[in-house]
Design a protein around this motif. Structure first.
Motif, PDB file in Angstrom:
ATOM      1  N   LEU A 110      45.847  38.787  38.416  1.00  0.00           N
ATOM      2  CA  LEU A 110      46.587  39.203  39.611  1.00  0.00           C
ATOM      3  C   LEU A 110      46.066  38.502  40.856  1.00  0.00           C
ATOM      4  O   LEU A 110      46.842  38.060  41.709  1.00  0.00           O
ATOM      5  CB  LEU A 110      46.498  40.721  39.791  1.00  0.00           C
ATOM      6  CG  LEU A 110      47.171  41.548  38.699  1.00  0.00           C
ATOM      7  CD1 LEU A 110      46.935  43.020  38.925  1.00  0.00           C
ATOM      8  CD2 LEU A 110      48.657  41.260  38.631  1.00  0.00           C
ATOM      9  N   ILE A 167      51.159  43.944  29.884  1.00  0.00           N
ATOM     10  CA  ILE A 167      49.725  44.019  30.168  1.00  0.00           C
ATOM     11  C   ILE A 167      49.051  44.250  28.826  1.00  0.00           C
ATOM     12  O   ILE A 167      49.638  44.867  27.937  1.00  0.00           O
ATOM     13  CB  ILE A 167      49.394  45.139  31.166  1.00  0.00           C
ATOM     14  CG1 ILE A 167      47.948  45.048  31.618  1.00  0.00           C
ATOM     15  CG2 ILE A 167      49.671  46.521  30.571  1.00  0.00           C
ATOM     16  CD1 ILE A 167      47.643  45.916  32.800  1.00  0.00           C
ATOM     17  N   LEU A 213      40.902  43.366  44.660  1.00  0.00           N
ATOM     18  CA  LEU A 213      42.141  43.483  43.888  1.00  0.00           C
ATOM     19  C   LEU A 213      43.286  43.941  44.785  1.00  0.00           C
ATOM     20  O   LEU A 213      44.330  43.294  44.876  1.00  0.00           O
ATOM     21  CB  LEU A 213      41.942  44.467  42.732  1.00  0.00           C
ATOM     22  CG  LEU A 213      43.184  44.779  41.902  1.00  0.00           C
ATOM     23  CD1 LEU A 213      43.695  43.518  41.238  1.00  0.00           C
ATOM     24  CD2 LEU A 213      42.883  45.827  40.849  1.00  0.00           C
ATOM     25  N   GLY A 273      37.335  46.480  43.615  1.00  0.00           N
ATOM     26  CA  GLY A 273      38.573  47.235  43.807  1.00  0.00           C
ATOM     27  C   GLY A 273      39.307  46.787  45.063  1.00  0.00           C
ATOM     28  O   GLY A 273      40.529  46.586  45.050  1.00  0.00           O
ATOM     29  N   LEU A 329      40.101  45.226  32.273  1.00  0.00           N
ATOM     30  CA  LEU A 329      40.557  45.344  33.649  1.00  0.00           C
ATOM     31  C   LEU A 329      40.137  44.142  34.480  1.00  0.00           C
ATOM     32  O   LEU A 329      40.873  43.703  35.364  1.00  0.00           O
ATOM     33  CB  LEU A 329      40.046  46.642  34.262  1.00  0.00           C
ATOM     34  CG  LEU A 329      40.601  47.879  33.547  1.00  0.00           C
ATOM     35  CD1 LEU A 329      40.184  49.145  34.245  1.00  0.00           C
ATOM     36  CD2 LEU A 329      42.120  47.814  33.434  1.00  0.00           C
ATOM     37  N   LEU A 378      46.975  50.661  25.475  1.00  0.00           N
ATOM     38  CA  LEU A 378      45.951  51.708  25.589  1.00  0.00           C
ATOM     39  C   LEU A 378      45.750  52.354  24.219  1.00  0.00           C
ATOM     40  O   LEU A 378      44.618  52.606  23.798  1.00  0.00           O
ATOM     41  CB  LEU A 378      46.368  52.779  26.603  1.00  0.00           C
ATOM     42  CG  LEU A 378      45.942  52.613  28.052  1.00  0.00           C
ATOM     43  CD1 LEU A 378      46.537  53.707  28.923  1.00  0.00           C
ATOM     44  CD2 LEU A 378      44.434  52.613  28.201  1.00  0.00           C
ATOM     45  N   GLY A 422      42.889  49.608  41.464  1.00  0.00           N
ATOM     46  CA  GLY A 422      41.904  49.231  42.476  1.00  0.00           C
ATOM     47  C   GLY A 422      41.242  50.460  43.066  1.00  0.00           C
ATOM     48  O   GLY A 422      40.016  50.518  43.231  1.00  0.00           O
ATOM     49  N   VAL A 447      37.304  51.538  43.252  1.00  0.00           N
ATOM     50  CA  VAL A 447      36.626  51.881  44.508  1.00  0.00           C
ATOM     51  C   VAL A 447      35.974  53.266  44.398  1.00  0.00           C
ATOM     52  O   VAL A 447      34.801  53.446  44.734  1.00  0.00           O
ATOM     53  CB  VAL A 447      37.627  51.846  45.687  1.00  0.00           C
ATOM     54  CG1 VAL A 447      36.998  52.415  46.945  1.00  0.00           C
ATOM     55  CG2 VAL A 447      38.106  50.422  45.930  1.00  0.00           C
ATOM     56  N   VAL A 450      42.729  41.483  33.958  1.00  0.00           N
ATOM     57  CA  VAL A 450      43.955  41.768  34.710  1.00  0.00           C
ATOM     58  C   VAL A 450      43.734  41.441  36.184  1.00  0.00           C
ATOM     59  O   VAL A 450      44.582  40.829  36.836  1.00  0.00           O
ATOM     60  CB  VAL A 450      44.373  43.243  34.542  1.00  0.00           C
ATOM     61  CG1 VAL A 450      45.593  43.554  35.383  1.00  0.00           C
ATOM     62  CG2 VAL A 450      44.671  43.547  33.084  1.00  0.00           C
ATOM     63  N   THR A 451      42.547  41.825  36.700  1.00  0.00           N
ATOM     64  CA  THR A 451      42.228  41.527  38.097  1.00  0.00           C
ATOM     65  C   THR A 451      42.265  40.021  38.342  1.00  0.00           C
ATOM     66  O   THR A 451      42.860  39.560  39.323  1.00  0.00           O
ATOM     67  CB  THR A 451      40.835  42.085  38.455  1.00  0.00           C
ATOM     68  OG1 THR A 451      40.788  43.449  38.082  1.00  0.00           O
ATOM     69  CG2 THR A 451      40.572  41.964  39.943  1.00  0.00           C
ATOM     70  N   ILE A 469      45.707  45.917  27.611  1.00  0.00           N
ATOM     71  CA  ILE A 469      44.469  46.650  27.895  1.00  0.00           C
ATOM     72  C   ILE A 469      43.529  46.567  26.695  1.00  0.00           C
ATOM     73  O   ILE A 469      42.364  46.909  26.786  1.00  0.00           O
ATOM     74  CB  ILE A 469      44.797  48.140  28.187  1.00  0.00           C
ATOM     75  CG1 ILE A 469      45.792  48.269  29.333  1.00  0.00           C
ATOM     76  CG2 ILE A 469      43.556  48.947  28.508  1.00  0.00           C
ATOM     77  CD1 ILE A 469      45.206  48.047  30.681  1.00  0.00           C
TER      78      ILE A 469
END
Lengths: 319, 307
Positions: free
Chosen positions: A252, A66, A300, A297, A245, A125, B117, B121, A248-249, A68
């Motif tokens: 995925l 990944i 995802l 969210g 992010l 990170l 996720g 949220v 990444v979303t 970041i």
């Protein structure tokens, strides 16, 4: 037997394009302004940084990694381009050269350390904090002036739904899709992602593959930063943070999994489009931006839940 | 050697701190730093449970922020509401952690995706709850806990952290749950075959992380007194970094709770040293990032030597 990876991974992502089509139809039907050339142009401009970063991110996720740090790299790009004095010595395109070199260096460091065994999330990170520090050092508060030539180039509209940022992102997608699905390098990425030890024994230089993948991701971050410069015309050390992010979303949602060696760029393309159109539609329906965090969210979580349910690997994970 | 590395690193750091600023070696200053480190230590304890069991919790930052705005708006200056508020917040943390753990261990969503996720949220919920402009402030017990000192010497927050640590340490090292947790983290398949309810073990670990994130968030609220929607954002990186600086493995099954505390203290003392050296925020980020990368690499090379 001929193993044609591109065919398999286009096929895998076909359901996503039906979902995309569905969203498109619902969006056009529910709001008057969605299906207008101005709005589509706008969606495609907004999409372009995300698509570019997500393409690079796909390589890394295929390697069970990944990245970041791409968001921070994109932010750093905007701050470097807004360095007026640098441009004074090296011309308008001087800062571009510097930032590409920086991008390659960051990607190289990420890839090397991760190959040596540092966990991808800790490594990226860490480098993300490092890069954020440099960007904030260059420009503590947003501002500065980007060369007019560059900024104008990266936001040029070409009529109907076309614009320079969109064409750049699609070109970048095409180049990376060619690399991943039609070259030996791409096959090695899949092999290394699926099983690094076996790939090593089969004679693949997995260290080179890992480093190249992270360089691609980092350079994608730089390109996304250039596209952001076309949107804000200045430097902002935090502007790109969301991209990490979000990319990444997109990857995925596009069906590439952390198991490594599964997925591909055609899925990522659909994933990036789905996220951007959703965001645009939610804006047009006057849904408060705060709700969009929740919706993003949930998208995802549920898309991964579904893709794992539907995939043939289900039995394996149940035990 | 590897066992002592976290302590050596912290010792070196404190020595450097002592050289640059001898006055900061005074016991009351050290206790102040320790008190400031309290929220991070508590969150890092929760993160340790999750990482030891082979997972990761990326939702801690959003949970801390939620606890902060929730506590401030519920208490809203009235100390008598503190008890109920704390219970509500802890219940929320328990619920979030349990949902995380449940979805990860039963629903087969990768830990990373689920907690990422969930983080998004919760962040959205925090914004919706506050409409972007959080209100209220904490009073009474939380302020006392964060700012007052037992007998005027030892900060209550330090005592509180010591209690939380003792409890968590006992759970990990003195109970069957602890042994099951390490077994699950080390090899989940072997754990299943030896009759351990792996799903339950994992769910409890995430639930603990949720509760401790809220606890850290409440303590943090005591320090800052008011509500702020982004207050927890940095804790994702710092809590993970603390555990990794303590030498734990992301693969799970390896790691010591006391080392995670040492890792958290290393981060806090590093920031403290940079502040004393008048390094600005950009410089702090650069040093923190480099140190995290360097130490993570150090552990990797040490692992290679052992093999």
């Amino acid at each position: 037997m001929k193993f044609n990876s591109s065919y398999i991974f286009v096929k895998r992502s076909i359901p996503l394009y039906f979902i995309l089509l569905g969203i498109f139809v619902v969006a056009s039907a529910s709001t008057d302004h969605f299906f207008t050339s101005e709005n589509i142009l706008n969606v495609l401009v907004q999409l372009s940084p995300l698509l570019v970063v997500a393409c690079g991110q796909t390589f890394v996720v295929l390697l069970q990694g990944i990245d970041i740090s791409v968001g921070a790299v994109a932010s750093l790009t905007t701050t470097v381009l807004a360095l007026g004095s640098f441009e004074h010595f090296f011309g308008a395109w001087g800062p571009m050269f510097l930032i590409v070199v920086l991008g390659v260096a960051i990607g190289f460091l990420n890839g090397l350390m991760i190959y040596k065994g540092v966990t991808p999330i800790i490594m990226t990170l860490g480098s993300s904090v490092l890069v954020k520090g440099i960007a904030l050092g260059l420009r503590p508060i947003p501002g500065g002036n980007v060369s007019f030539t560059i900024a104008e180039f990266f936001c040029k509209e070409l009529g109907w739904i076309f614009s320079v940022p969109f064409l750049i992102s699609i070109t970048w997608f095409s180049i990376l899709a060619f690399l991943l699905h039609f070259t030996r390098f791409g096959k090695y990425v899949y092999a290394t992602g699926a099983d690094r030890d076996v790939s090593n024994k089969a004679g693949i230089n997995t260290m080179k593959i890992t480093i190249l993948a992270y360089i691609l991701s980092s350079v994608s971050g730089v390109l996304a930063g250039l596209l952001l410069v076309g949107q804000i015309w200045s430097g902002d050390a935090l502007i790109g943070e969301k991209l990490s992010l979000d990319s990444v979303t997109a990857v995925l949602v596009g069906g590439t999994t952390f198991e490594g060696g599964v997925g591909g760029l055609f899925g990522t393309l659909a994933g990036a489009f789905i996220l951007s159109i959703m965001s645009n539609v939610l804006n047009m329906m006057n849904i408060f931006s705060y709700y969009q965090y929740v919706i993003k969210g949930l998208i995802l979580i549920f898309s991964i839940f579904l893709s794992l349910r539907l995939s043939s690997r289900k039995e394996k994970s149940i035990r | 050697m590897k066992e002592w590395t976290p302590y050596i690193l912290l010792g070196l750091l404190i020595a450097v701190l002592g050289i640059f600023s001898p006055s900061s070696m005074h016991i009351s200053h050290l206790l102040t730093v320790l008190a400031q480190a309290a929220p991070l230590i508590i969150v890092a304890i929760g993160q340790s449970f999750v990482i030891f069991v082979g997972g990761i919790d990326l939702s801690v930052g959003s949970v801390i922020s939620l606890a902060n705005v929730l506590a401030c708006s519920l208490i809203s200056g009235d100390a008598s509401r503190t008890g109920t508020t704390i219970l509500i917040c802890l219940a929320v943390g328990l619920a979030i952690g349990t949902v995380n753990g449940f979805a990860i261990s039963y629903g087969f969503i990768p830990d990373f995706v689920m907690t990422l996720g969930m983080g998004a949220v919760i962040q959205g919920v925090t914004y919706i709850f506050t409409k972007g402009s959080p209100v209220g402030n904490v009073e009474g017990f939380l302020l006392t806990l964060a700012n007052d000192r037992f007998l005027g010497i030892i900060p209550w927050s330090v005592i509180f952290v010591a209690l939380v640590f003792a409890l968590a340490f006992f759970m990990l090292n003195g109970t069957r749950y602890g042994r099951k947790l390490y077994a699950t983290g080390g090899n989940a398949t072997a754990a299943v075959l030896s009759g351990i309810n792996v799903r339950l073990v994992k769910t409890i670990a995430y639930a603990i992380s949720g509760v401790l994130s809220v606890t850290g968030g409440l303590l943090l609220s005591g320090f800052v007194r008011v509500a702020s929607v982004g207050i927890g954002a940095d804790y994702v990186l710092y809590s993970i970094a603390a555990v990794i600086l303590g030498g734990a493995s992301f693969a799970g099954g390896i790691g010591k709770l006391q080392n995670s505390i040492v890792g958290a203290l290393t981060l806090v003392f590093l920031t403290n040293l940079l502040t004393i050296l008048r390094v600005g925020q950009p410089g702090k980020f650069i040093v923190q990032g480099s140190v995290i990368i360097a130490i993570a690499y150090l552990y990797v090379t040490m692992k290679g030597e052992n093999q």
